[in-house]
Design a protein around this motif. Structure first.
Motif, PDB file in Angstrom:
ATOM      1  N   GLU A  24     -82.004   5.176  10.132  1.00 62.50           N
ATOM      2  CA  GLU A  24     -82.185   5.036  11.568  1.00 62.50           C
ATOM      3  C   GLU A  24     -81.428   3.809  12.084  1.00 62.50           C
ATOM      4  OE1 GLU A  24     -86.023   5.728  14.207  1.00 62.50           O
ATOM      5  OE2 GLU A  24     -86.082   3.700  13.367  1.00 62.50           O
ATOM      6  N   GLN A  25     -81.485   2.714  11.342  1.00 55.60           N
ATOM      7  CA  GLN A  25     -80.730   1.519  11.726  1.00 55.60           C
ATOM      8  C   GLN A  25     -79.234   1.791  11.727  1.00 55.60           C
ATOM      9  OE1 GLN A  25     -81.769  -1.926  12.460  1.00 55.60           O
ATOM     10  NE2 GLN A  25     -83.628  -0.788  12.943  1.00 55.60           N
ATOM     11  N   GLN A  26     -78.765   2.530  10.722  1.00 56.50           N
ATOM     12  CA  GLN A  26     -77.340   2.868  10.659  1.00 56.50           C
ATOM     13  C   GLN A  26     -76.928   3.729  11.853  1.00 56.50           C
ATOM     14  OE1 GLN A  26     -77.185   4.633   6.676  1.00 56.50           O
ATOM     15  NE2 GLN A  26     -75.789   2.995   6.054  1.00 56.50           N
ATOM     16  N   LYS A  27     -77.760   4.706  12.184  1.00 63.64           N
ATOM     17  CA  LYS A  27     -77.452   5.615  13.284  1.00 63.64           C
ATOM     18  C   LYS A  27     -77.417   4.887  14.623  1.00 63.64           C
ATOM     19  CE  LYS A  27     -79.268   9.701  15.662  1.00 63.64           C
ATOM     20  NZ  LYS A  27     -80.359  10.721  15.697  1.00 63.64           N
ATOM     21  N   VAL A  28     -78.370   3.992  14.841  1.00 62.32           N
ATOM     22  CA  VAL A  28     -78.511   3.345  16.147  1.00 62.32           C
ATOM     23  C   VAL A  28     -77.641   2.098  16.267  1.00 62.32           C
ATOM     24  CG1 VAL A  28     -80.159   2.217  17.710  1.00 62.32           C
ATOM     25  CG2 VAL A  28     -80.843   4.250  16.446  1.00 62.32           C
ATOM     26  N   TYR A  29     -77.558   1.327  15.173  1.00 62.67           N
ATOM     27  CA  TYR A  29     -76.880   0.022  15.239  1.00 62.67           C
ATOM     28  C   TYR A  29     -75.602  -0.055  14.404  1.00 62.67           C
ATOM     29  CZ  TYR A  29     -80.981  -2.177  17.466  1.00 62.67           C
ATOM     30  OH  TYR A  29     -81.979  -2.548  18.329  1.00 62.67           O
ATOM     31  N   GLY A  30     -75.224   1.022  13.737  1.00 64.02           N
ATOM     32  CA  GLY A  30     -74.049   0.954  12.871  1.00 64.02           C
ATOM     33  C   GLY A  30     -72.793   0.562  13.634  1.00 64.02           C
ATOM     34  N   ASP A  31     -71.988  -0.315  13.017  1.00 62.43           N
ATOM     35  CA  ASP A  31     -70.774  -0.792  13.687  1.00 62.43           C
ATOM     36  C   ASP A  31     -69.538   0.014  13.321  1.00 62.43           C
ATOM     37  OD1 ASP A  31     -70.253  -1.587  11.101  1.00 62.43           O
ATOM     38  OD2 ASP A  31     -70.230  -3.743  11.535  1.00 62.43           O
ATOM     39  N   GLY A  32     -69.725   1.091  12.536  1.00 63.90           N
ATOM     40  CA  GLY A  32     -68.604   1.930  12.142  1.00 63.90           C
ATOM     41  C   GLY A  32     -67.827   1.406  10.969  1.00 63.90           C
ATOM     42  N   GLN A  33     -68.179   0.245  10.464  1.00 66.39           N
ATOM     43  CA  GLN A  33     -67.470  -0.357   9.326  1.00 66.39           C
ATOM     44  C   GLN A  33     -68.419  -0.670   8.179  1.00 66.39           C
ATOM     45  OE1 GLN A  33     -65.459  -3.770  10.943  1.00 66.39           O
ATOM     46  NE2 GLN A  33     -64.175  -2.548  12.322  1.00 66.39           N
ATOM     47  N   GLY A  34     -69.563   0.006   8.158  1.00 67.01           N
ATOM     48  CA  GLY A  34     -70.528  -0.210   7.084  1.00 67.01           C
ATOM     49  C   GLY A  34     -71.519  -1.316   7.362  1.00 67.01           C
ATOM     50  N   THR A  45     -82.793  -1.441  22.979  1.00 66.46           N
ATOM     51  CA  THR A  45     -82.634  -0.488  21.884  1.00 66.46           C
ATOM     52  C   THR A  45     -83.863  -0.484  20.990  1.00 66.46           C
ATOM     53  OG1 THR A  45     -80.248  -0.855  21.913  1.00 66.46           O
ATOM     54  CG2 THR A  45     -81.162   0.189  19.954  1.00 66.46           C
ATOM     55  N   GLN A  46     -84.374  -1.668  20.678  1.00 65.48           N
ATOM     56  CA  GLN A  46     -85.568  -1.760  19.843  1.00 65.48           C
ATOM     57  C   GLN A  46     -86.763  -1.065  20.505  1.00 65.48           C
ATOM     58  OE1 GLN A  46     -84.414  -2.603  16.689  1.00 65.48           O
ATOM     59  NE2 GLN A  46     -86.253  -3.846  16.519  1.00 65.48           N
ATOM     60  N   LYS A  47     -86.808  -1.124  21.811  1.00 75.45           N
ATOM     61  CA  LYS A  47     -87.950  -0.566  22.528  1.00 75.45           C
ATOM     62  C   LYS A  47     -87.884   0.953  22.636  1.00 75.45           C
ATOM     63  CE  LYS A  47     -90.456  -0.984  26.914  1.00 75.45           C
ATOM     64  NZ  LYS A  47     -90.482  -1.612  28.262  1.00 75.45           N
ATOM     65  N   THR A  48     -86.679   1.523  22.729  1.00 73.38           N
ATOM     66  CA  THR A  48     -86.572   2.936  23.097  1.00 73.38           C
ATOM     67  C   THR A  48     -85.842   3.830  22.102  1.00 73.38           C
ATOM     68  OG1 THR A  48     -84.523   2.530  24.347  1.00 73.38           O
ATOM     69  CG2 THR A  48     -86.619   2.324  25.549  1.00 73.38           C
ATOM     70  N   GLN A  49     -85.051   3.273  21.177  1.00 70.22           N
ATOM     71  CA  GLN A  49     -84.170   4.126  20.385  1.00 70.22           C
ATOM     72  C   GLN A  49     -84.415   4.086  18.878  1.00 70.22           C
ATOM     73  OE1 GLN A  49     -79.979   3.946  21.535  1.00 70.22           O
ATOM     74  NE2 GLN A  49     -80.544   3.085  23.529  1.00 70.22           N
ATOM     75  N   VAL A  50     -85.506   3.463  18.453  1.00 63.65           N
ATOM     76  CA  VAL A  50     -85.835   3.460  17.022  1.00 63.65           C
ATOM     77  C   VAL A  50     -87.262   4.002  16.851  1.00 63.65           C
ATOM     78  CG1 VAL A  50     -84.227   1.730  16.147  1.00 63.65           C
ATOM     79  CG2 VAL A  50     -86.290   0.979  17.305  1.00 63.65           C
ATOM     80  N   PRO A  51     -87.463   5.285  17.102  1.00 59.33           N
ATOM     81  CA  PRO A  51     -88.818   5.857  17.107  1.00 59.33           C
ATOM     82  C   PRO A  51     -89.539   5.773  15.775  1.00 59.33           C
ATOM     83  CG  PRO A  51     -87.149   7.587  17.207  1.00 59.33           C
ATOM     84  CD  PRO A  51     -86.439   6.296  17.425  1.00 59.33           C
ATOM     85  N   LEU A  52     -88.824   5.913  14.658  1.00 62.99           N
ATOM     86  CA  LEU A  52     -89.503   5.841  13.368  1.00 62.99           C
ATOM     87  C   LEU A  52     -90.032   4.432  13.119  1.00 62.99           C
ATOM     88  CD1 LEU A  52     -90.404   7.151  10.761  1.00 62.99           C
ATOM     89  CD2 LEU A  52     -88.150   6.660   9.780  1.00 62.99           C
ATOM     90  N   LEU A  53     -89.256   3.418  13.476  1.00 62.30           N
ATOM     91  CA  LEU A  53     -89.720   2.041  13.337  1.00 62.30           C
ATOM     92  C   LEU A  53     -90.990   1.821  14.154  1.00 62.30           C
ATOM     93  CD1 LEU A  53     -89.241  -0.912  12.378  1.00 62.30           C
ATOM     94  CD2 LEU A  53     -87.910  -1.234  14.472  1.00 62.30           C
TER      95      LEU A  53
END
Length: 548
Positions: A345-355, A364-372
């Motif tokens: 989930e962190q990779q999907k939401v916060y990934g920078d495209g370079q690993g 983002t923390q409030k609305t886009q990490v539902p599993l967390l």
């Protein structure tokens, strides 16, 4: 009558020719036994007042059910609920405590009229020596509600946006220098692994992050060994014995009182310095917010009130957040697949495209990490920090008919009702509903997915929460009802005002660990320890492995 019975009993004993020491020992044995016999006989033989809740049977007077309740409150609640229904009374060190379970029981207590139930009278002797005078339960309820409104001003969205980065910095710095994480510090080997006492680490991380965000730069700068010792000494006043028998002449209480004065002076010094400096400061902490507040009657908040409110925030938030953070890490350690899902989930939401990852942000923390979010919710469901919440009864408190009758007799005995007398204490235990098998599927199972769309219980709890009216008790609109089976932050006028900060703090800390580590239990899952004011794990060792 009692003296004559004792005299007759002693006459039958062959003590006349014995030494005074032997006689004293014999009397010391006889009197407690006689007290127990009289207590048992009174419960079994004397007629019971049908208007009073049933009393849990107990052998020893005064002590009552203190041992069984203290060892495992939830087992005590469920066993007696089966015997007596949702409302029953037990004796706790001389106090009569009436428990009201379930959503209706929580609602009865959380939304009781101020003329009937009082939180101040239940808690002031425990909290005032720690927090200090003129705040929280040392003031009338309407003043406390205004103080909560002042605190709410400091818990603003603008401040939260700053806090995410500050919390991340503190977690990173802690991992980089704390000896417990030496295996992950430079130079380190790939996939380094180490056993860590996560409760100890969470205690330190929680106070570091809270001091950096809410408490302010001066507090964070002084968070050294001397401040830590002050905190420890002040914390020693938060013990169950002080709730029941306050202000005993004990070494811990002497340390508490000295520490309270020193910490109060410390905060007042910060406030005085800021007032002298004047001008605008780019501060996002609670001190800055409180210094700008004024009561409805036009009176400015005093320096001593600010100082003691800051102590209250430090002490109350530290216990609950460090306990919840520890339980979350331990529960995740028992479910490695969920840790991996959080990482993805962190990779999907916060990934920078370079690993790597881009920095976390509040929206983002409030609305886009539902599993967390679901992980924190599920941890609080299974491990609410406070298992029992009390009020003192000021005037007779009627119990609704639907709540009063024993579970088995509800349909047949619709007219059943009790009145809880003045002088009793009433106790809510929302955690009982949170693990009730009649409400939750597999209630003892740690399953964050139940909170996501399509989960077994998410819709039911949201519907119950939506049924509640919104009321402004003086610090903003909040839900007035307690009809939800999920109330880890309470309900009504005394609902915890730090709920949103808790989610932010815990979610950001967990996210930082997920990005850096995988982990598992270092042994079996620990049992809860109910001997302190907050429910803690009896053991808390996990094995961390670096992702790098």
């Amino acid at each position: 009558m009692a003296p004559s019975i004792i005299g007759s009993l002693l006459e039958t004993l062959p003590l006349r020719d014995q030494s005074p020491a032997v006689q004293a020992v014999a009397i010391a044995v006889v009197l407690p036994v006689l007290a127990i016999l009289v207590n048992v006989a009174s419960q079994l033989l004397l007629p019971k007042d049908p208007s009073l809740p049933p009393v849990v049977f107990h052998y020893v007077p005064i002590i009552g059910s203190a041992v069984s309740y203290g060892m495992d409150p939830y087992r005590f609640f469920f066993e007696n609920r089966q015997r007596y229904g949702d409302v029953f009374t037990f004796v706790l060190l001389g106090r009569k405590i009436t428990v009201a379970l379930g959503a209706k029981g929580s609602n009865l207590i959380f939304n009781g009229k101020l003329s009937q139930v009082c939180a101040e009278d239940a808690y002031t002797h425990l909290t005032t020596p720690v927090f200090g005078k003129e705040v929280v339960y040392d003031v009338p309820n309407h003043v406390f509600m205004e103080q909560k409104k002042f605190v709410k001003v400091g818990l603003s969205t603008d401040n939260f946006k700053v806090y995410v980065g500050q919390i991340t910095d503190e977690v990173s710095n802690f991992i980089a220098i704390d000896p417990a994480f030496r295996a992950f510090q430079e130079p380190r080997e790939p996939n380094a692994s180490s056993s860590v006492d996560i409760f100890k680490a969470m205690c330190e991380i929680t106070i570091l992050t809270a001091s950096r965000t809410l408490q302010g730069r001066e507090v964070r700068a002084n968070l050294d060994k001397s401040f830590a010792q002050l905190y420890h000494d002040l914390d020693s006043g938060f013990t169950p014995i002080n709730f029941v028998i306050p202000n005993l002449p004990l070494p811990n209480n002497f340390k508490r009182d000295r520490a309270q004065k020193q910490m109060s002076d410390f905060y007042r010094g910060i406030i005085e310095k800021r007032r002298k400096e004047g001008g605008e400061h780019d501060e996002h902490d609670m001190i800055a917010a409180l210094m700008e507040q004024t009561y409805k009657n036009g009176r400015s908040i005093s320096d001593i009130e600010i100082a003691h409110m800051m102590i209250a925030l430090l002490m109350a938030g530290q216990h609950t957040s460090s306990a919840t953070g520890s339980w979350a890490m331990l529960r995740l350690a028992s479910k490695p697949a969920i840790i991996q899902a959080l990482y993805e989930e962190q990779q999907k939401v916060y990934g920078d495209g370079q690993g790597g990852f881009r920095p976390m942000d509040y929206e983002t923390q409030k609305t886009q990490v539902p599993l967390l979010d679901a992980v924190v919710r599920e941890t609080l469901r299974l491990h609410p920090p406070i298992h029992s919440i009390m009020r003192k009864v000021l005037s007779p408190l009627p119990v609704p008919q639907a709540l009063a009758a024993p579970v088995a007799d509800r349909k047949a005995n619709d007219s059943a009702s009790y009145v809880i007398p003045s002088g009793h204490y009433v106790m809510a235990a929302p955690g009982v509903s949170q693990v009730d098998p009649q409400i939750w599927k597999d209630p003892s199972e740690f399953d964050p997915y139940r909170w996501l769309k399509g989960g077994d219980n998410a819709s039911a709890t949201e519907e119950a929460e939506g049924e509640n009216d919104k009321v402004d008790y003086g610090w903003g609109m909040v839900s007035s009802g307690a009809n939800s089976p999920y109330l880890p932050f309470g309900a009504g006028r005394h609902r915890c005002i730090g709920e949103q900060f808790a989610y932010l703090q815990l979610g950001t800390i967990i996210s930082n660990f997920v990005r850096r580590f995988d982990w598992k239990l270092d042994g079996s899952f620990p049992e809860p320890d109910y001997t302190s004011m907050v429910v803690l794990p009896k053991a808390s060792s996990i094995r961390l492995t670096s992702r790098e």
